[in-house]
Design an enzyme around this catalytic site. Structure first.
Site, PDB file in Angstrom:
ATOM      1  N   ASP A 178     -28.215  57.755  -8.477  1.00  0.00           N
ATOM      2  CA  ASP A 178     -27.912  58.571  -9.650  1.00  0.00           C
ATOM      3  C   ASP A 178     -28.690  57.997 -10.839  1.00  0.00           C
ATOM      4  OD1 ASP A 178     -26.432  60.485 -11.163  1.00  0.00           O
ATOM      5  OD2 ASP A 178     -24.838  59.062 -11.542  1.00  0.00           O
ATOM      6  N   GLU A 206     -28.005  53.889   1.239  1.00  0.00           N
ATOM      7  CA  GLU A 206     -27.081  54.336   0.184  1.00  0.00           C
ATOM      8  C   GLU A 206     -26.732  55.803   0.352  1.00  0.00           C
ATOM      9  OE1 GLU A 206     -25.078  54.070  -2.132  1.00  0.00           O
ATOM     10  OE2 GLU A 206     -25.564  52.528  -3.591  1.00  0.00           O
ATOM     11  N   ASP A 207     -25.619  56.192  -0.230  1.00  0.00           N
ATOM     12  CA  ASP A 207     -25.249  57.604  -0.243  1.00  0.00           C
ATOM     13  C   ASP A 207     -26.057  58.385  -1.265  1.00  0.00           C
ATOM     14  OD1 ASP A 207     -24.025  56.235  -2.339  1.00  0.00           O
ATOM     15  OD2 ASP A 207     -22.027  57.047  -2.010  1.00  0.00           O
ATOM     16  N   PHE A 218     -21.977  67.138  -9.504  1.00  0.00           N
ATOM     17  CA  PHE A 218     -21.143  66.137  -8.836  1.00  0.00           C
ATOM     18  C   PHE A 218     -20.867  66.582  -7.408  1.00  0.00           C
ATOM     19  CE2 PHE A 218     -17.615  63.480  -7.706  1.00  0.00           C
ATOM     20  CZ  PHE A 218     -17.993  62.275  -8.263  1.00  0.00           C
ATOM     21  N   ARG A 263     -14.429  62.169   1.341  1.00  0.00           N
ATOM     22  CA  ARG A 263     -15.493  61.411   2.017  1.00  0.00           C
ATOM     23  C   ARG A 263     -15.738  61.939   3.430  1.00  0.00           C
ATOM     24  NH1 ARG A 263     -16.683  56.729  -0.942  1.00  0.00           N
ATOM     25  NH2 ARG A 263     -14.959  55.850  -2.103  1.00  0.00           N
TER      26      ARG A 263
HETATM   27  P1  IMP Z   1     -25.839  54.692 -10.310  1.00  0.00           P
HETATM   28  O1  IMP Z   1     -27.102  55.095  -9.578  1.00  0.00           O
HETATM   29  O2  IMP Z   1     -25.785  53.249 -10.676  1.00  0.00           O
HETATM   30  O3  IMP Z   1     -25.593  55.583 -11.509  1.00  0.00           O
HETATM   31  O4  IMP Z   1     -24.549  54.903  -9.404  1.00  0.00           O
HETATM   32  C1  IMP Z   1     -24.601  55.395  -8.141  1.00  0.00           C
HETATM   33  C2  IMP Z   1     -23.199  55.456  -7.574  1.00  0.00           C
HETATM   34  O5  IMP Z   1     -22.397  56.384  -8.319  1.00  0.00           O
HETATM   35  C3  IMP Z   1     -23.262  56.006  -6.173  1.00  0.00           C
HETATM   36  O6  IMP Z   1     -23.420  54.982  -5.235  1.00  0.00           O
HETATM   37  C4  IMP Z   1     -21.945  56.747  -6.059  1.00  0.00           C
HETATM   38  O7  IMP Z   1     -20.941  55.856  -5.635  1.00  0.00           O
HETATM   39  C5  IMP Z   1     -21.653  57.215  -7.462  1.00  0.00           C
HETATM   40  N1  IMP Z   1     -22.082  58.622  -7.660  1.00  0.00           N
HETATM   41  C6  IMP Z   1     -23.127  59.074  -8.375  1.00  0.00           C
HETATM   42  N2  IMP Z   1     -23.218  60.422  -8.346  1.00  0.00           N
HETATM   43  C7  IMP Z   1     -22.192  60.847  -7.557  1.00  0.00           C
HETATM   44  C8  IMP Z   1     -21.760  62.147  -7.112  1.00  0.00           C
HETATM   45  O8  IMP Z   1     -22.329  63.219  -7.418  1.00  0.00           O
HETATM   46  N3  IMP Z   1     -20.678  62.155  -6.302  1.00  0.00           N
HETATM   47  C9  IMP Z   1     -20.010  61.031  -5.911  1.00  0.00           C
HETATM   48  N4  IMP Z   1     -20.382  59.802  -6.302  1.00  0.00           N
HETATM   49  C10 IMP Z   1     -21.459  59.700  -7.128  1.00  0.00           C
HETATM   50 MG    MG Z   2     -22.745  54.232  -3.477  1.00  0.00          MG
END
Ligand code: IMP
Ligand code: MG
Length: 173
Positions: A101, A97-98, A150, A163
Site C-alpha cells: 500500500d 506479502e498480501d 479497501f 480473510r
Molecule cells: P503499508 O504498505 O505499510 O501502507 O501497509 C501495508 C499493510 O496494510 C498490508 O500488509 C495490509 O496488512 C494493510 N492493508 C493495506 N491496504 C489494505 C486493504 O485494502 N485491505 C486490507 N489490508 C490492507
Molecule cells: Mg500485510
C-alpha cells in the site's frame, strides 16, 4: 454487522494468476532453493497457494510484524511481533506479502532482513496499490495492480474478518 462485499477479482482469476507467478518464479530460481518468507497474517493464504505451484525446492518461514500507526495508515515503524525461526544467511529469499500500500511497512522490513545476509532477496505481492505509494519499494513479482480501494479476502481482512474469502472483494462502506 455484516458489510457488503463486491467481487473485484474472482477466485478463478486469482488462482490462474498465482499459477503464472509460480511458473515464473520456478523459471527464475531454476537450480536453486527458494526460501519463502510469509508476513503474517495476510500473506498466509497467498504463500500457501504460491508454494504449491513452485517446482524448485522450497523452504518456508513466517514472521509477524505490526506497524505503529493511527489505524488507517502505517507509520513505517515496525515492531516484530514474531520473528523468523531460521537465519537468512546465504539463502535466496523471497518475501511474500498480501498487499503493498504506502510501502512503509515493507521498506522498513526489507531493510531489517537485508542486514541478515541473504544471498538474494526479492519481493512478491499478490496485490499492489501503486497510487498509494509514499515509500519506494521495488516489487519483483505482482499478482494484480488494483485501484485505491479497501479490499478483503485471500488473507486480507477488515477488522480481522473476511480473510477466508476465496476471492478479492471490495468492502462497500
Ligand atoms: P503499508 O504498505 O505499510 O501502507 O501497509 C501495508 C499493510 O496494510 C498490508 O500488509 C495490509 O496488512 C494493510 N492493508 C493495506 N491496504 C489494505 C486493504 O485494502 N485491505 C486490507 N489490508 C490492507
Ligand atoms: Mg500485510
Amino acid at each position: 454487522m455484516a458489510e457488503k462485499i463486491k467481487v473485484l477479482i474472482p477466485e478463478k482469476e486469482v488462482n490462474a494468476r498465482i499459477e503464472e507467478l509460480g511458473k515464473k518464479i520456478s523459471e527464475d530460481y531454476a537450480g536453486k532453493q527458494v526460501h519463502l518468507i510469509c508476513v503474517l497474517k495476510g500473506g498466509v493464504f497467498f504463500m500457501c497457494e504460491l508454494a504449491k505451484r513452485i517446482t524448485v525446492p522450497v523452504s518456508m518461514d513466517f514472521m509477524s510484524v505490526s506497524s505503529y500507526g493511527d489505524g488507517t495508515s502505517s507509520s513505517g515503524v515496525v515492531k516484530i511481533a514474531k520473528d523468523l525461526d531460521e537465519s537468512l544467511e546465504g539463502k535466496d529469499v523471497l518475501v511474500v506479502e498480501d498487499i503493498v500500500d504506502s510501502g512503509r511497512t515493507l521498506s522498513y522490513l526489507l531493510e531489517i532482513l537485508q542486514k541478515r545476509g541473504p544471498k538474494s532477496m526479492r519481493l512478491c505481492t499478490l496485490l499492489d496499490k501503486p497510487e498509494r505509494r509514499v515509500k519506494d519499494v521495488h516489487v519483483d513479482y505482482v499478482g494484480f495492480n488494483i485501484p485505491d480501494e479497501f479490499v478483503v479476502g485471500f488473507g486480507l481482512d477488515y477488522a480481522q474478518k473476511y480473510r477466508n474469502l476465496p476471492y478479492i472483494g471490495c468492502v462497500e462502506m
